[in-house]
Design an enzyme around this catalytic site. Structure first.
Site, PDB file in Angstrom:
ATOM      1  N   HIS A 191       3.449 -16.745  -3.285  1.00  0.00           N
ATOM      2  CA  HIS A 191       2.803 -17.464  -2.179  1.00  0.00           C
ATOM      3  C   HIS A 191       1.307 -17.557  -2.455  1.00  0.00           C
ATOM      4  CE1 HIS A 191       1.369 -13.660  -0.653  1.00  0.00           C
ATOM      5  NE2 HIS A 191       2.583 -13.223  -0.343  1.00  0.00           N
ATOM      6  N   HIS A 249      -0.732 -14.401  -3.568  1.00  0.00           N
ATOM      7  CA  HIS A 249      -0.641 -14.033  -4.992  1.00  0.00           C
ATOM      8  C   HIS A 249      -1.516 -14.982  -5.806  1.00  0.00           C
ATOM      9  CE1 HIS A 249       3.610 -13.006  -3.487  1.00  0.00           C
ATOM     10  NE2 HIS A 249       3.000 -11.845  -3.632  1.00  0.00           N
ATOM     11  N   CYS A 276       8.979   3.780   2.591  1.00  0.00           N
ATOM     12  CA  CYS A 276       9.075   2.346   2.885  1.00  0.00           C
ATOM     13  C   CYS A 276       9.417   1.623   1.594  1.00  0.00           C
ATOM     14  CB  CYS A 276       7.761   1.795   3.447  1.00  0.00           C
ATOM     15  SG  CYS A 276       7.785  -0.016   3.539  1.00  0.00           S
ATOM     16  N   CYS A 331       6.888  -1.234   0.635  1.00  0.00           N
ATOM     17  CA  CYS A 331       5.659  -0.774  -0.046  1.00  0.00           C
ATOM     18  C   CYS A 331       5.991   0.017  -1.307  1.00  0.00           C
ATOM     19  CB  CYS A 331       4.829   0.140   0.852  1.00  0.00           C
ATOM     20  SG  CYS A 331       4.169  -0.617   2.331  1.00  0.00           S
ATOM     21  N   CYS A 351       7.312   1.047   9.231  1.00  0.00           N
ATOM     22  CA  CYS A 351       6.100   0.980   8.407  1.00  0.00           C
ATOM     23  C   CYS A 351       5.078   0.090   9.118  1.00  0.00           C
ATOM     24  CB  CYS A 351       6.453   0.390   7.047  1.00  0.00           C
ATOM     25  SG  CYS A 351       5.032  -0.182   6.104  1.00  0.00           S
ATOM     26  N   HIS A 381       4.936  -3.345   7.059  1.00  0.00           N
ATOM     27  CA  HIS A 381       6.105  -4.225   7.020  1.00  0.00           C
ATOM     28  C   HIS A 381       6.859  -4.339   8.349  1.00  0.00           C
ATOM     29  CE1 HIS A 381       5.476  -3.715   2.676  1.00  0.00           C
ATOM     30  NE2 HIS A 381       6.042  -4.898   2.595  1.00  0.00           N
ATOM     31  N   LYS A 386      -1.886 -11.205   8.301  1.00  0.00           N
ATOM     32  CA  LYS A 386      -1.780 -11.223   6.844  1.00  0.00           C
ATOM     33  C   LYS A 386      -0.611 -12.123   6.475  1.00  0.00           C
ATOM     34  CE  LYS A 386      -0.926  -8.558   2.710  1.00  0.00           C
ATOM     35  NZ  LYS A 386       0.085  -7.735   2.114  1.00  0.00           N
ATOM     36  N   LYS A 436       5.555 -13.328   2.978  1.00  0.00           N
ATOM     37  CA  LYS A 436       6.864 -13.960   2.929  1.00  0.00           C
ATOM     38  C   LYS A 436       7.785 -13.313   3.963  1.00  0.00           C
ATOM     39  CE  LYS A 436       9.476 -16.922   1.037  1.00  0.00           C
ATOM     40  NZ  LYS A 436      10.734 -16.359   0.569  1.00  0.00           N
TER      41      LYS A 436
HETATM   42  N1  MSP Z   1       3.642  -4.710  -7.585  1.00  0.00           N
HETATM   43  C1  MSP Z   1       2.572  -4.263  -6.771  1.00  0.00           C
HETATM   44  C2  MSP Z   1       1.289  -4.175  -7.575  1.00  0.00           C
HETATM   45  C3  MSP Z   1       1.335  -3.296  -8.775  1.00  0.00           C
HETATM   46  S1  MSP Z   1      -0.146  -3.334  -9.665  1.00  0.00           S
HETATM   47  C4  MSP Z   1      -0.012  -2.100 -10.759  1.00  0.00           C
HETATM   48  C5  MSP Z   1       2.375  -5.231  -5.592  1.00  0.00           C
HETATM   49  N2  MSP Z   1       2.840  -6.457  -5.763  1.00  0.00           N
HETATM   50  S2  MSP Z   1       2.819  -7.629  -4.660  1.00  0.00           S
HETATM   51  O1  MSP Z   1       3.494  -8.733  -5.279  1.00  0.00           O
HETATM   52  O2  MSP Z   1       3.330  -7.164  -3.424  1.00  0.00           O
HETATM   53  O3  MSP Z   1       1.344  -8.004  -4.346  1.00  0.00           O
HETATM   54  C6  MSP Z   1       0.297  -7.933  -5.237  1.00  0.00           C
HETATM   55  C7  MSP Z   1      -0.961  -8.570  -4.773  1.00  0.00           C
HETATM   56  O4  MSP Z   1      -0.774  -9.873  -4.202  1.00  0.00           O
HETATM   57  C8  MSP Z   1      -1.783  -7.877  -3.685  1.00  0.00           C
HETATM   58  O5  MSP Z   1      -2.475  -6.774  -4.044  1.00  0.00           O
HETATM   59  C9  MSP Z   1      -2.778  -8.979  -3.448  1.00  0.00           C
HETATM   60  O6  MSP Z   1      -3.649  -9.008  -4.550  1.00  0.00           O
HETATM   61  C10 MSP Z   1      -1.889 -10.203  -3.449  1.00  0.00           C
HETATM   62  N3  MSP Z   1      -1.513 -10.561  -2.088  1.00  0.00           N
HETATM   63  C11 MSP Z   1      -0.285 -10.471  -1.496  1.00  0.00           C
HETATM   64  N4  MSP Z   1      -0.383 -10.947  -0.218  1.00  0.00           N
HETATM   65  C12 MSP Z   1      -1.646 -11.355   0.025  1.00  0.00           C
HETATM   66  C13 MSP Z   1      -2.329 -11.970   1.098  1.00  0.00           C
HETATM   67  N5  MSP Z   1      -1.745 -12.302   2.231  1.00  0.00           N
HETATM   68  N6  MSP Z   1      -3.645 -12.234   0.928  1.00  0.00           N
HETATM   69  C14 MSP Z   1      -4.307 -11.972  -0.233  1.00  0.00           C
HETATM   70  N7  MSP Z   1      -3.690 -11.400  -1.256  1.00  0.00           N
HETATM   71  C15 MSP Z   1      -2.384 -11.049  -1.140  1.00  0.00           C
HETATM   72  O7  MSP Z   1       1.780  -4.842  -4.612  1.00  0.00           O
END
Ligand code: MSP
Length: 525
Positions: free
Chosen positions: A21, A24, A130, A133, A155, A158, A305, A308
């Site tokens: 999304h 990311h 969780c 997380c 959590c 979530h 925030k 998904k």
């Molecule tokens: N897999 C772990 C990270 C391991 S790093 C050794 C993880 N993955 S994740 O896919 O859930 O999310 C990673 C990153 O996506 C978050 O830290 C952030 O950088 C970004 N984001 C996810 N949702 C977001 C928002 N709503 N806003 C901004 N960034 C977001 O956590």
């Protein structure tokens, strides 16, 4: 930083269980813009991104879709996560997947090394976990459920029920690193940025650290603990190690010495893993700690925030299909102070696209190239004598270039863009004031007309160079239209830290009138 130094920068590795999304995409384009800047400045740059493929969350998602975990992640990574990089024009140097043998083998080696050094012990454990997380939760992170989850502990992130886990685990002696971590934060004040993130971590560590459970024995989708095959390594320990394994930890000492240590850019939700657990793991292994961790804020949609699981997820392609990848990159990187939360709305995106990109930068580029074509048969004219107004533009270009580089050093991409935008605004004002269309009517003003159009074109040359890390597609078109590709070589080879030097575009270069860089968009929403 002095040109030529190593600059290794990483994104978090994403859970591929979901489709990407815009949150990311935000982290990824920010890291890409920083990497492109340093690469173009001549630094020894390496940008890493990738996917975090183990853990219970992935195993369950695969089972729910009737696949094995490996089939499931292979499919998502190839259908969703690789294409994201193309959608957003990301120029990463490597992509690591935690199921690759290059990673798995070296993770075992690292964990064995800290075990041998006495930082791991076996113990009993019972706590609330969780799966969203992939983390055990402490009291302050647990809230009462609502709606379907009324009466349950959920959590705080979530809003989903927690699971009580009771098992024999291996523990990492995180509690032993409290003093060393606090000393690190003192010694390297910008180890954690921004300041608010640093303060939060410092007070968290000052409150004392608990040992960390680093293995699981109730499922097998992970990397096995080298001395006990009935356990797999905790997914976060496995994941954090990607930053080291991808650049040769344990296999290519030369490459590792060249790249390591890294800068990590992460969302603030995963700051503690990066600023507390990760440096402690490295200290335990006797490996250098990262150069720094930058925590950015969240993208908020409707005040929450974006995620998904809460159904507020927006796919990056929904934006790029309408506005293009440059606009995506520009919008998120300029509209949100890097390090703070920012609200996304389609209205704001459309308004900024129109005002800043179409009317501001795009229009400046089209009208300058069109006037050179019309008044000078498409040949960049030489500048005659510079007036004070011209010299002011030169000063603005020089200052913008210096300020932008300084802002990038602080990881403030938004401030760098603001600094660069002073050139766009100044040049648009300069053209309005100098009225080249009026000068063109008077033969006696031919020299002045040349100076004005040279000034505008040379300003655009600087803009193309300075904005190329943020908007690689539009700046490339501009570069070609200015005739700079023939005269000066490739845009990405133009030294960024010298972008503000005046007089680089050569009079005599052939210019083509430019189609609008940011065409009008038809929005159905
Ligand atoms: N897999 C772990 C990270 C391991 S790093 C050794 C993880 N993955 S994740 O896919 O859930 O999310 C990673 C990153 O996506 C978050 O830290 C952030 O950088 C970004 N984001 C996810 N949702 C977001 C928002 N709503 N806003 C901004 N960034 C977001 O956590």
């Amino acid at each position: 930083m002095p040109t030529g130094e190593s600059f290794y920068i990483t994104t978090p590795i994403y859970y591929p269980s979901d489709v990407p999304h815009i949150g990311h995409g935000y982290t990824t384009v920010a890291v890409d813009a920083l990497a492109r800047w340093h690469r173009q400045a001549g630094d020894d740059t390496w940008m890493l991104t990738g996917t975090d493929e183990h853990g219970q969350k992935m195993m369950r998602a695969a089972a729910a879709n009737g696949s094995t975990p490996q089939e499931w992640v292979d499919k998502l990574v190839s259908q969703e996560w690789f294409p994201l990089l193309e959608t957003l024009d990301v120029a990463n140097d490597d992509f690591i997947r935690t199921t690759q043998p290059r990673h798995e083998d070296r993770v075992k080696q690292f964990v064995q090394a800290i075990y041998d050094r006495g930082y791991i012990y076996a113990g009993e454990f019972e706590a609330l976990y969780c799966v969203g997380c992939e983390e055990f939760k402490t009291e302050s992170e647990i809230v009462d459920g609502a709606g379907a989850f009324e009466g349950l502990k959920v959590c705080a992130i979530h809003s989903k029920p927690l699971e009580l886990l009771q098992e024999k685990n291996y523990f990492f002696k995180l509690s032993e690193f409290q003093d060393q971590l606090l000393a690190l934060y003192r010694r390297v004040p910008d180890f954690i940025r921004p300041e608010s993130a640093r303060n939060e971590v410092v007070s968290f560590v000052k409150n004392g650290l608990k040992d960390l459970s680093i293995s699981r024995s109730t499922f097998d989708w992970g990397i096995t603990v080298p001395w006990d095959e009935s356990h797999v390594i905790y997914v976060w320990v496995d994941a954090l190690l990607n930053y080291a394994t991808a650049v040769g930890y344990g296999s290519d000492p030369e490459e590792f010495a060249r790249r390591w240590p890294a800068y990590h850019v992460v969302g603030k939700d995963i700051l503690r893993f990066h600023a507390v657990i990760w440096p402690a793991m490295l200290l335990a292994a006797g490996v250098e700690v990262p150069r720094g961790v930058f925590a950015h804020g969240w993208l908020l949609v409707g005040g929450e925030k974006m995620s998904k699981s809460k159904l507020t997820g927006i796919a990056p392609s929904e934006i790029t299909d309408v506005f293009g990848s440059d606009a995506y990159r520009f919008y998120f990187l300029s509209a949100i102070a890097f390090g703070q939360d920012g609200s996304f709305s389609w209205e704001d995106l459309a308004a900024r696209y129109q005002a800043e990109l179409a009317n501001g930068f795009g229009n400046l580029a089209s009208r300058t190239t069109a006037m050179i074509e019309r008044y000078f048969e498409g040949i960049v004219p030489p500048a005659a004598e510079y007036t004070e107004a011209d010299l002011r533009i030169q000063q603005i270009v020089a200052d913008a270039s210096t300020s932008a580089d300084a802002a990038i050093e602080r990881f403030r991409i938004d401030e760098a863009i603001d600094a660069i935008w002073t050139i766009v605004d100044a040049l648009n004002g300069y053209i309005t004031e100098n009225e080249p269309w009026a000068l063109a009517k008077d033969d006696a003003q031919r020299g002045r007309l040349g100076t004005v159009l040279y000034t505008a074109a040379e300003g655009l040359r600087a803009l193309a160079v300075l904005l190329s890390p943020v908007m690689p597609v539009a700046t490339e078109k501009l570069w070609v239209a200015l005739g700079a590709a023939d005269a000066l070589g490739r845009l990405q080879d133009q030294p960024l830290r010298e972008a503000g030097t005046w007089g680089i575009l050569r009079p005599g270069s052939s210019v083509n009138a430019l189609a609008p860089l940011f065409p009008r968009v038809e929005q159905s929403a």
